[in-house]
Design a protein around this motif. Structure first.
Motif, PDB file in Angstrom:
ATOM      1  N   ARG A  67      10.076   1.843  19.204  1.00  0.00           N
ATOM      2  CA  ARG A  67      10.207   2.090  17.770  1.00  0.00           C
ATOM      3  C   ARG A  67       9.493   0.991  16.995  1.00  0.00           C
ATOM      4  N   TYR A  68       9.120   1.321  15.744  1.00  0.00           N
ATOM      5  CA  TYR A  68       8.390   0.406  14.892  1.00  0.00           C
ATOM      6  C   TYR A  68       9.305  -0.165  13.817  1.00  0.00           C
ATOM      7  N   PHE A  69       9.009  -1.393  13.396  1.00  0.00           N
ATOM      8  CA  PHE A  69       9.735  -2.057  12.328  1.00  0.00           C
ATOM      9  C   PHE A  69       8.767  -2.422  11.211  1.00  0.00           C
ATOM     10  N   ALA A  70       9.210  -2.286   9.974  1.00  0.00           N
ATOM     11  CA  ALA A  70       8.424  -2.709   8.812  1.00  0.00           C
ATOM     12  C   ALA A  70       9.356  -3.356   7.808  1.00  0.00           C
ATOM     13  N   ALA A  85       6.463  -4.871  13.519  1.00  0.00           N
ATOM     14  CA  ALA A  85       6.999  -5.179  14.845  1.00  0.00           C
ATOM     15  C   ALA A  85       7.081  -3.886  15.648  1.00  0.00           C
ATOM     16  N   LEU A  86       6.981  -4.029  16.950  1.00  0.00           N
ATOM     17  CA  LEU A  86       7.101  -2.900  17.877  1.00  0.00           C
ATOM     18  C   LEU A  86       8.086  -3.302  18.965  1.00  0.00           C
ATOM     19  N   GLU A  87       9.176  -2.557  19.078  1.00  0.00           N
ATOM     20  CA  GLU A  87      10.174  -2.826  20.112  1.00  0.00           C
ATOM     21  C   GLU A  87      10.014  -1.830  21.238  1.00  0.00           C
ATOM     22  N   ILE A  88       9.895  -2.322  22.449  1.00  0.00           N
ATOM     23  CA  ILE A  88       9.920  -1.495  23.649  1.00  0.00           C
ATOM     24  C   ILE A  88      11.251  -1.767  24.337  1.00  0.00           C
ATOM     25  N   ALA A  89      12.084  -0.753  24.405  1.00  0.00           N
ATOM     26  CA  ALA A  89      13.467  -0.940  24.844  1.00  0.00           C
ATOM     27  C   ALA A  89      13.542  -1.660  26.181  1.00  0.00           C
ATOM     28  N   GLN A  90      14.331  -2.726  26.216  1.00  0.00           N
ATOM     29  CA  GLN A  90      14.667  -3.517  27.395  1.00  0.00           C
ATOM     30  C   GLN A  90      13.505  -4.370  27.916  1.00  0.00           C
TER      31      GLN A  90
END
Length: 301
Positions: A67-70, A85-90
């Motif tokens: 998911r992306y963050f702004a 930001a870009l979160e890749i789970a775990q």
């Protein structure tokens, strides 16, 4: 910079030096001082990122959830924000600013250096360059034939990676494993080689094997080939696509599935369809016949 270079993994990707510090040296002859440099650094107490109150829903990304963050709803809806930001789970969260040449990551439980390199090269850099409007990104394989770049487009698991690999094995220079950077000058679209790795079997979170013969010069895209799987005993054929069928050929080439890119990608596909010849190639679904497909495309060029 010299100490950073001597202690780091370096690769040239998207016409940048990409430096992953504090890891064993990959090669000592790659760094090109004529190119801009992007450095990947782990977050520490001095580099804590800004707060990101807005985030997208979870999406499927290479066998993971991402998911992306702004920093605002407006940025998330339009792509206009300066902090992302870009979160890749775990695995990790990646942080960057538009225009910055330093990117940061926060490792999670399943982090590895190999996964860091995959997510930076495969997803983060294409997204960063697209948001900065430095490059357009196409989800295609691309090689050089007779000194001219051509690309292969297909549905997922439609054979473009296998065909790209076959061309590499025959000595053709690689432009793109699956994320081709392009830019437009007047009515002409030029290529930029992506990262120097290829994964013919699409293993998740793996860059693949290193490719020595990587194209370094930006050249106009000569042609595109849409791959169509047919019966194992069918004839290999190449036909010219025109009109709406030519426009549809770029349907599979979209790389980044974010809402604010959709209108722009529609316009981009229209411009690509006007500028680049596109052909349909029938691919008999039998690996032993791949040489016929290769020979047909080379002769066609």
């Amino acid at each position: 910079m010299q100490q950073l270079i001597s202690d780091s993994i370096i690769m040239i990707a998207f016409n940048f030096n990409i430096i992953f510090p504090s890891e064993p040296l990959l090669r000592d002859d790659v760094y090109n001082p004529a190119l801009e440099t992007i450095v990947i650094e782990q977050i520490d107490e001095n580099t804590q990122p800004a707060a990101f109150p807005e985030r997208s829903g979870w999406m499927d990304m290479s066998a993971r959830k991402g998911r992306y963050f702004a920093q605002s709803k407006f940025a998330l809806a339009t792509g206009a924000g300066s902090q992302w930001a870009l979160e890749i789970a775990q695995v990790l969260t990646l942080y960057w600013s538009i225009g910055s040449h330093t990117l940061h990551y926060q490792p999670e439980a399943q982090f590895t250096p190999e996964r860091l390199r995959f997510w930076v090269c495969h997803t983060l850099l294409p997204l960063k360059f697209a948001l900065e409007k430095r490059y357009e990104m196409l989800h295609v394989g691309a090689v050089e034939v007779a000194g001219r770049p051509i690309f292969f487009s297909a549905e997922s698991f439609g054979g473009k990676s296998t065909l790209t690999d076959y061309f590499i094995q025959q000595g053709h220079a690689l432009y793109s494993d699956d994320s081709l950077a392009i830019f437009q000058q007047h009515d002409t679209f030029y290529t930029v080689a992506s990262y120097p790795f290829h994964r013919p079997y699409r293993e998740p979170e793996v860059l693949g094997y290193p490719v020595e013969n990587v194209a370094r010069q930006s050249k106009p895209i000569y042609a595109g080939y849409v791959l169509e799987a047919v019966a194992a005993d069918a004839v290999v054929s190449i036909t010219t696509l025109e009109g709406i069928e030519k426009f549809k050929a770029f349907h599979f080439s979209g790389f980044i599935d974010l809402g604010f890119f959709k209108a722009h990608h529609f316009q981009l596909r229209a411009e690509l369809a006007k500028a680049i010849p596109v052909y349909k190639v029938t691919i008999p679904w039998q690996i032993e016949r791949l040489g016929e497909v290769y020979a047909k495309i080379v002769a066609h060029n």
